[in-house]
Design an enzyme around this catalytic site. Structure first.
Site, PDB file in Angstrom:
ATOM      1  CD  GLN A 727       4.586  -7.894   3.273  1.00 63.03           C
ATOM      2  OE1 GLN A 727       4.701  -8.087   4.477  1.00 63.03           O
ATOM      3  NE2 GLN A 727       5.585  -8.050   2.417  1.00 63.03           N
ATOM      4  CB  SER A 997      -3.763  -3.171   0.760  1.00 57.70           C
ATOM      5  OG  SER A 997      -3.264  -2.350  -0.253  1.00 57.70           O
ATOM      6  CB  THR A 998      -6.145  -8.772   0.969  1.00 53.93           C
ATOM      7  OG1 THR A 998      -4.988  -9.171   0.229  1.00 53.93           O
ATOM      8  CG2 THR A 998      -7.294  -8.559   0.007  1.00 53.93           C
ATOM      9  CB  CYS A 999      -1.148  -7.421   3.099  1.00 48.82           C
ATOM     10  SG  CYS A 999      -0.771  -8.276   1.569  1.00 48.82           S
ATOM     11  CG  PHE A1000      -1.488  -3.335   4.899  1.00 51.00           C
ATOM     12  CD1 PHE A1000      -0.575  -3.391   5.931  1.00 51.00           C
ATOM     13  CD2 PHE A1000      -1.020  -3.388   3.590  1.00 51.00           C
ATOM     14  CE1 PHE A1000       0.783  -3.474   5.672  1.00 51.00           C
ATOM     15  CE2 PHE A1000       0.332  -3.478   3.332  1.00 51.00           C
ATOM     16  CZ  PHE A1000       1.236  -3.528   4.364  1.00 51.00           C
TER      17      PHE A1000
END
Length: 1031
Positions: A727, A997-1000
């Site tokens: 994401q 969670s690198t997306c968030f």
């Protein structure tokens, strides 16, 4: 019956008239026939006689020897030879005749032998004068054809010159010694008559051809005696005519236009220069040429190269005549301006079918005499006197004679915030600089008070116009000129002090008024400002930081602050008042000159500060007003952002950049809306072959697809898909990793500079297959990172960043100036390529041109240009092409090179705990306890903090405590993140590691019971640098 008689009478009269006409025509034909027969008989007789005479031996020795022939016998021999003379067949006979005549003139005490004695014979005087005129002109004809560099020809040159010297002046005539002195006036009159005849036939043209053949070469082929004779011959008519305008004109056009003739005179026969000085010729030349019509006439008669040669000789003479130069400064400057302006009309900016290459003028739209190319180095040396220290001191005496005001009071150091990384050194540096400079002179600020129409100001303005015209005309030696003008450390600060005194109040207002006045006075004032800017820019460009900040050569730091403030305001006014929009010609050149100097100072300040905080900002310009005008496509707002974006705070420019990107994304449909979703490109990347897979799958994507959403699926070393769902976080990790690989110097796509180890394209990167396509791919990846606001840990050399911005480059990265000219250097560069030495010529024929004191600054510029541009031209062009396919050039023009580096790699600073606390108070304790770890890249896939702070990190940096059993762990999916928010348990997590969670931008910490366990687990998770399996 009456009419019939009249008709018969008329017929009778007509017949009578016709009969008379016929008789007259018959007589004319008879007379013409007789005349033709006479001419034919004469011609046949002459031919027969010539054949008989040609068979004779003219120079059969007499009983007493050839040297004792009487003048009358020599006269008769000459008469016979001239009667049958043929240029091709009678060269040897004519040579013998000349030697015979000269021998007769050398005999002692035998008047009957002296050839000139026939001038005293009543019966032979006129015949003798005609004969000597013919002989001397034949000498001239031979001189035009002879080549002085050939030994045999050089002997004949000396012979014919001796004939001319002997019979155009009576000083060597033995017949006039003693009692014969009374005959001198009459003989002088005969010599004047002979010289007048030669002048009418083209005597000066003959001398010009001979001088050009002998001197227009790297080494002169004329001997000292020959050159002395030629110059003496050239000077005789001028002196005899008492320096009349007509003969001065001929002398200037034919003699003074010979390349470097004054230099050759100084080298071979300096006595001739003394003769020139005794006749005050330099002053006479300048006064003659100071009349515009006469100067234009001389320039029109000479083509471009010879006009330049005349200019060089005049400059050289000026360097030898200080008194005349001081007395006639105004005339001298005016003459040079006129001649340079004439040449400038034909100087072209580019090659075309109508232009010719000139080694000093560049592309020239007049015909160029390429035979003069060998003499161009000598001509350049002559011209160098114009910007040499000696002549600058004379011409700028009014400026250099002024003393800068002393002030023993130590200036108060203004308090200013500086960045933490250099606060202490900068504070000490500023303190030392201010104390040192304040004890020498006041800060030079515009004060006004000097009338612009005063003689002093007009003189200085004219001199500035001269040097500015020189810079724009002699395009190929511009660097030499600028280097010469900046050699004196005190010229530029004193010229700035002079500028500060101009006008009622001085400074900005005066020059802005000049922009609106199309008067000659205004143009001269602006030329002064333009010259100051060009020279100062050149000086600061070639000075290193020690010379600028510590030694403070020429300018003190506070003066640079004052000057930059003036320039900033001047450029801003020119743009904001609409002057630049309609600027043409000189106004546009002025703008580029002032703007160029301003940007050099700004870029120097960006690299190492000398100006106070917010010095470059315009407080009277609100960013919101500028952005509104940009939305309305106002030209002045666009120009402001293009030329001086630094007047807007950096933060506002970054926000403007992000806003431009967002608008384009919306226009291209790359932003998700309630009615549509953007197209997504999915790629699968093997971690073991990340670069190869990324290159193959992304290089073929269209421009819009590269700007769009790209989702990455990683495959681990076992060939199994990793559990993470992209994401944006996975793509960020992929982008940073692939950029880290391609910019690794070990791959040889990029190299690092010595010292600060900044990246630039490797000159030997061509060993890679399809290396240009690879560089284009790198450019796209870098552009994608900037486009998405992803900061990557790569640091580029300043000159390479300048090329990304299409700016000029600094010279300090590769080339150190050769302080001694005996290093064996040439204008070439030897490179070791795969074990073979390859020579690159910096200029055509550069490997044969040694580096000297005169050209060492040019060598520095040429070498720097080669190393920073030419050598990596194709690689740089490919990378820039890829980068600009994502990032429009106009988007990043608003940033300097250091600011672009920050845009690419973020702030080079520690994480600001206070800034982080504003977004999430929990994280403060976290970072204070774990300062030795680096969790930020682990959480965000980025190794740098956001450019504008954590407030602009999307989504915000967060930490959540989560707890799930190992068998429930399904990886970093949207569902797992949400479940983690609500399923926190108190049980010790055992061997579970922290995840993110690198997306968030979310760090997920298991509920560890101790800080030491958290530190150990987090260190281990970060150091392993793996994908989604380790947790």
């Amino acid at each position: 019956m009456f009419s019939a008689s009249q008709s018969s009478k008329a017929q009778f009269l007509d017949k009578a008239r016709q009969a008379r006409e016929e008789r007259r025509e018959l007589k004319e034909r008879e007379r013409a026939a007789v005349q033709i027969q006479a001419l034919v008989r004469r011609f046949l007789c002459r031919c027969h006689l010539q054949k008989e005479i040609r068979l004779e031996d003219f120079f059969e020795a007499t009983e007493s020897g050839a040297s004792k022939r009487s003048a009358l016998s020599v006269f008769r021999i000459a008469r016979k030879l001239l009667f049958v003379f043929n240029h091709k067949e009678d060269k040897e006979r004519f040579e013998k005749l000349c030697r015979c005549i000269l021998n007769s003139m050398d005999v002692e005490n035998e008047p009957k032998v002296w050839y000139v004695s026939l001038a005293l014979s009543k019966d032979l005087t006129l015949l003798w004068i005609k004969q000597i005129k013919d002989i001397l002109w034949f000498c001239c004809e031979f001189l035009k054809q002879l080549k002085p560099d050939i030994l045999q020809d050089s002997r004949l040159v000396n012979l014919h010159l001796t004939m001319l010297v002997t019979f155009t002046d009576t000083s060597t005539w033995k017949i006039l010694r003693g009692k014969g002195e009374t005959l001198r006036p009459a003989m002088n009159h005969i010599c004047a008559n002979i010289m007048g005849h030669l002048n009418q036939k083209g005597f000066y043209s003959v001398l010009q051809i001979l001088l050009t053949n002998g001197l227009a070469r790297s080494r002169p082929s004329l001997s000292k005696g020959s050159l002395t004779a030629i110059f003496s011959l050239a000077l005789r008519p001028v002196v005899a005519a008492q320096f009349s305008d007509n003969l001065l004109r001929s002398f200037l056009i034919h003699i003074m236009s010979v390349p470097a003739i004054m230099t050759h005179l100084a080298t071979l026969t300096p006595e001739r220069l003394a003769v020139i000085e005794s006749h005050d010729l330099f002053r006479k030349f300048i006064i003659f040429l100071s009349r515009e019509a006469q100067c234009r006439d001389v320039c029109v008669c000479l083509e471009g190269s010879h006009t330049l040669c005349l200019l060089g000789n005049l400059v050289y003479l000026g360097s030898l005549n200080d008194k005349v130069l001081e007395d006639e400064t105004a005339h001298f400057v005016g003459v040079l301006i006129h001649m340079l302006s004439y040449c400038q009309k034909y100087v072209s900016q580019k090659k075309s079918n109508l232009t010719h290459w000139h080694p000093v003028l560049g592309w020239f739209s007049q015909t160029v005499d390429y035979g003069l190319n060998e003499s161009m180095p000598l001509l350049t040396k002559q011209l160098q006197h114009l910007w040499g220290v000696h002549m600058i001191r004379i011409l700028f005496s009014d400026v250099l004679s002024k003393k800068l005001l002393e002030n023993q009071e130590i200036a108060q150091l203004p308090t200013q915030p500086v960045s933490p990384q250099n606060s202490l050194p900068m504070k000490n540096l500023f303190k030392r600089a201010f104390q040192k400079s304040a004890s020498v002179r006041n800060i030079l600020k515009p004060v006004g008070g000097k009338r612009v129409d005063s003689a002093e100001v007009q003189k200085v303005c004219s001199i500035c116009v001269l040097y500015q015209t020189t810079l724009t005309t002699l395009t190929q030696i511009r660097l030499q000129i600028l280097t010469g003008l900046t050699y004196l450390d005190d010229l530029l600060p004193k010229l700035w002090a002079f500028i500060c005194e101009l006008g009622p109040q001085g400074g900005l207002k005066l020059f802005l008024e000049c922009l609106n006045n199309d008067t000659e006075e205004s143009k001269r004032l602006l030329a002064m400002l333009m010259l100051f800017c060009d020279c100062s820019r050149h000086l600061i460009t070639i000075l290193d930081d020690i010379e600028v900040y510590e030694e403070q050569i020429s300018f003190k730091l506070e003066e640079l602050v004052t000057i930059s403030s003036f320039l900033n305001s001047f450029v801003f006014k020119m743009i904001w008042d609409g002057i630049v929009e309609n600027a043409r010609g000189e106004t546009l050149e002025l703008f580029h000159s002032v703007h160029g100097w301003l940007m050099v100072l700004y870029e120097r300040d960006c690299r190492r500060r000398f100006a106070p905080e917010d010095h470059w900002l315009r407080k009277d310009l609100k960013p919101s007003v500028l952005f509104q005008e940009l939305d309305k496509d106002k030209k002045r707002a666009q120009l402001l952002l293009q030329y001086i974006p630094h007047v807007i705070p950096h933060k506002n420019r970054v926000l403007l950049f992000r806003n431009m990107v967002t608008k384009e994304k919306e226009k291209l449909g790359l932003v998700e809306t309630s009615s549509a979703s953007p197209h997504v490109t999915h790629i699968t990347i093997r971690r073991s072959r990340m670069l190869e897979d990324g290159y193959e799958q992304l290089r073929q994507l269209s421009q819009n697809a590269m700007k769009g959403v790209i989702r990455v699926k990683f495959v681990n070393d076992l060939g199994v898909d990793e559990a993470g769902i992209d994401q944006d976080g996975v793509f960020k990790e992929f982008l940073e990793e692939i950029i880290k690989k391609v910019f690794d110097p070990a791959l040889n796509l990029f190299k690092t500079t010595s010292g600060d180890e900044r990246l630039y394209p490797s000159p030997t990167s061509y060993i890679h297959e399809n290396y240009l396509q690879l560089f284009e791919f790198v450019g796209k990846m870098l552009g994608k990172a900037v486009y998405e606001g992803i900061v990557v840990d790569v640091h580029f050399a300043s000159f390479f960043l300048s090329q990304l911005l299409a700016h000029h480059s600094d010279l300090q990265f590769f080339v150190q100036p050769p302080y001694h000219c005996d290093l064996g250097l040439t204008l070439s560069y030897d490179e070791d390529v795969m074990g073979q030495l390859v020579c690159h010529e910096l200029v055509p024929g550069g490997k044969t041109i040694p580096v000297t004191n005169e050209n060492k600054i040019s060598y520095i510029h040429l070498m720097a240009h080669f190393r920073m541009h030419t050598q990596i031209k194709s690689q740089t062009a490919a990378l820039i092409s890829g980068f600009r396919s994502i990032i429009k050039p106009e988007w990043i023009r608003m940033f300097s090179a250091p600011e672009l580096q920050r845009l690419i790699s973020g702030d080079n600073a520690e994480i600001d705990l206070e800034d982080l606390n504003k977004t999430n108070c929990v994280t403060v304790w976290f970072y204070r306890g774990l300062q030795e770890t680096e969790p930020f890249p682990f959480v965000t896939s980025c190794s740098r903090p956001p450019l504008l702070g954590f407030a602009y990190l999307k989504p915000p940096f967060s930490i959540r405590c989560v707890e799930v059993s190992d068998d429930q762990d399904t990886g970093d999916t949207l569902g797992s993140v949400l479940r983690g928010f609500f399923t926190i348990r108190k049980k010790e997590p055992g061997g579970r590691l922290p995840t993110s969670s690198t997306c968030f931008n979310l760090l997920k910490l298991p509920n560890y019971s101790k800080k030491s366990i958290l530190r150990e687990k987090l260190r281990y998770a970060i150091s392993m640098n793996t994908g989604f399996e380790l947790s």
